[in-house]
Write a protein that holds these residues in place. Sequence first.
Motif, mmCIF file in Angstrom:
data_model
loop_
_atom_site.group_PDB
_atom_site.id
_atom_site.type_symbol
_atom_site.label_atom_id
_atom_site.label_comp_id
_atom_site.label_asym_id
_atom_site.label_seq_id
_atom_site.Cartn_x
_atom_site.Cartn_y
_atom_site.Cartn_z
ATOM 1 N N ALA A 21 0.834 -1.204 0.000
ATOM 2 C CA ALA A 21 0.000 0.000 0.000
ATOM 3 C C ALA A 21 0.869 1.254 0.000
ATOM 4 O O ALA A 21 0.578 2.231 -0.692
ATOM 5 C CB ALA A 21 -0.935 -0.004 1.206
ATOM 6 N N ARG A 22 1.954 1.231 0.770
ATOM 7 C CA ARG A 22 2.874 2.378 0.761
ATOM 8 C C ARG A 22 3.514 2.549 -0.610
ATOM 9 O O ARG A 22 3.673 3.679 -1.097
ATOM 10 C CB ARG A 22 3.952 2.196 1.836
ATOM 11 N N LEU A 23 3.864 1.446 -1.234
ATOM 12 C CA LEU A 23 4.467 1.511 -2.565
ATOM 13 C C LEU A 23 3.485 2.114 -3.570
ATOM 14 O O LEU A 23 3.858 2.973 -4.382
ATOM 15 C CB LEU A 23 4.889 0.109 -3.003
ATOM 16 N N ILE A 24 2.231 1.688 -3.514
ATOM 17 C CA ILE A 24 1.202 2.237 -4.408
ATOM 18 C C ILE A 24 1.064 3.737 -4.190
ATOM 19 O O ILE A 24 0.995 4.528 -5.141
ATOM 20 C CB ILE A 24 -0.147 1.532 -4.176
ATOM 21 N N SER A 280 -0.398 -12.597 -3.609
ATOM 22 C CA SER A 280 -0.048 -13.044 -4.959
ATOM 23 C C SER A 280 1.425 -13.421 -5.048
ATOM 24 O O SER A 280 2.198 -13.224 -4.107
ATOM 25 C CB SER A 280 -0.355 -11.938 -5.966
ATOM 26 N N ARG A 281 1.811 -13.925 -6.222
ATOM 27 C CA ARG A 281 3.202 -14.346 -6.426
ATOM 28 C C ARG A 281 4.178 -13.167 -6.457
ATOM 29 O O ARG A 281 5.376 -13.341 -6.231
ATOM 30 C CB ARG A 281 3.315 -15.135 -7.736
ATOM 31 N N CYS A 282 3.666 -11.986 -6.763
ATOM 32 C CA CYS A 282 4.558 -10.826 -6.878
ATOM 33 C C CYS A 282 4.758 -10.107 -5.541
ATOM 34 O O CYS A 282 5.437 -9.077 -5.491
ATOM 35 C CB CYS A 282 4.023 -9.849 -7.921
ATOM 36 N N ALA A 283 4.200 -10.654 -4.467
ATOM 37 C CA ALA A 283 4.219 -9.955 -3.180
ATOM 38 C C ALA A 283 5.638 -9.683 -2.696
ATOM 39 O O ALA A 283 5.970 -8.562 -2.282
ATOM 40 C CB ALA A 283 3.440 -10.763 -2.143
ATOM 41 N N GLU A 284 6.487 -10.704 -2.726
ATOM 42 C CA GLU A 284 7.839 -10.519 -2.195
ATOM 43 C C GLU A 284 8.643 -9.530 -3.027
ATOM 44 O O GLU A 284 9.419 -8.737 -2.499
ATOM 45 C CB GLU A 284 8.562 -11.866 -2.114
ATOM 46 N N ILE A 289 10.908 -3.914 -3.388
ATOM 47 C CA ILE A 289 10.980 -2.574 -3.979
ATOM 48 C C ILE A 289 10.563 -1.521 -2.953
ATOM 49 O O ILE A 289 11.147 -0.436 -2.880
ATOM 50 C CB ILE A 289 10.075 -2.500 -5.226
ATOM 51 N N GLU A 290 9.557 -1.853 -2.114
ATOM 52 C CA GLU A 290 9.052 -0.886 -1.131
ATOM 53 C C GLU A 290 10.123 -0.478 -0.132
ATOM 54 O O GLU A 290 10.039 0.606 0.451
ATOM 55 C CB GLU A 290 7.852 -1.485 -0.398
ATOM 56 N N ARG A 291 11.114 -1.308 0.029
ATOM 57 C CA ARG A 291 12.225 -0.964 0.927
ATOM 58 C C ARG A 291 12.861 0.372 0.543
ATOM 59 O O ARG A 291 13.380 1.102 1.381
ATOM 60 C CB ARG A 291 13.263 -2.088 0.857
ATOM 61 N N TYR A 292 12.777 0.708 -0.745
ATOM 62 C CA TYR A 292 13.346 1.962 -1.246
ATOM 63 C C TYR A 292 12.286 3.067 -1.364
ATOM 64 O O TYR A 292 12.570 4.133 -1.892
ATOM 65 C CB TYR A 292 13.981 1.721 -2.625
#
Length: 363
Positions: A21-24, A280-284, A289-292
């Motif tokens: 959610a933060r990434l979005i 989903s499979r793309c979660a990890e 990416i959200e780490r950045y």
Amino acid sequence: MGTAEPARGAESRLSTAIAIARLIGIMGIVYVHAWTGRTAEELAAVAFAGQAILRTVLGEVFGRSAVPLLGMISGWLVVSTAMRQPYGTFLRGKARTILLPMLLWNAIAILLVGAAATFGNLKAPTPSSIGWTINELVPLVHANDINVQMPFLRDLFVAMMIAPLLVRASSRWLAVVSIIVVAWSVSGVHVPLLLRPQILLFFTAGIAARRFGVPEAVARWPVALCALPFVVLIAPRLWTALLGNVFFDAHPHAMAAFDIVFRLASAVLFWRVAWALAGSRCAEGLRGIERYGFLAFCDHLVLLWLFGPVIGLVTGALGAGLYPAYLLVQPLLVFAVTIGLGRALMAVSPTAARVLSGGRLGR
């Protein structure tokens, strides 16, 4: 043992959904600030042109959820630390992870963007007075001219200053605070204590959401149900956005109230999307990416100011044939550069990486 494993799985999915959610939200902010190569007057003149409509749609659909999502997530997360840490320790930690990176990135923006405008061809704000420079470093009375996103961090820190009180307050008092902030937001009264009062509203809503288990409840709703308020509100929101400041200035109170409702509807939808993606499979990959993400929040306008016009030499400004493709990938370009920058910082100076990323990198 039988119930411990599902509980850990649900907790892990909730944590992953928060990260997504933060990434979005941060990617949506990039669309709001996307490089256009046009002045505000030029954009207003072509507001109903195809590419201008595309830009407005991207900004309104993805960007309007950013502030409520990020604000509510901050309120949700603050509960545990604000409850267990002494006030001084808590506030020093927030100053280190919110105020310090804000100050440093604003200084970097003044230095790099100001230098490019002074010694190059970049059309950008430059230091004009001591007062301008101070406000640009720490937005005190109005938003920054270069890093226009930074009032979020400034107001978030103000919210953090009273977070230990909010997390211990009764639900009735949380409702009182929310009503006061809604009235403040709708009134349009400018009190520099908060530059954007809505941030405190969403922060308080995040505390209440954790108290009543709202994120978990919304996660069980059908996606169509979560999307319905957003779908109903998006058409009038886009129309008023295309009409521009003239319409907003004519109906300031109604538009401020509508904006709060629309932002909340956006947040509900994109939280539900984040929850679905967390399973989903793309979660990890998204979580990696959200780490950045915090670094991208802080550096994206510096990148857009400096490199937007350079890429624009190839694609052209808004209205050119290649511009829509450039517009669509701007968040991806920002994150690609940010990930490279973050990894370089971690390799050269983990301390600098940790400070500039608000503690997210370099550990």
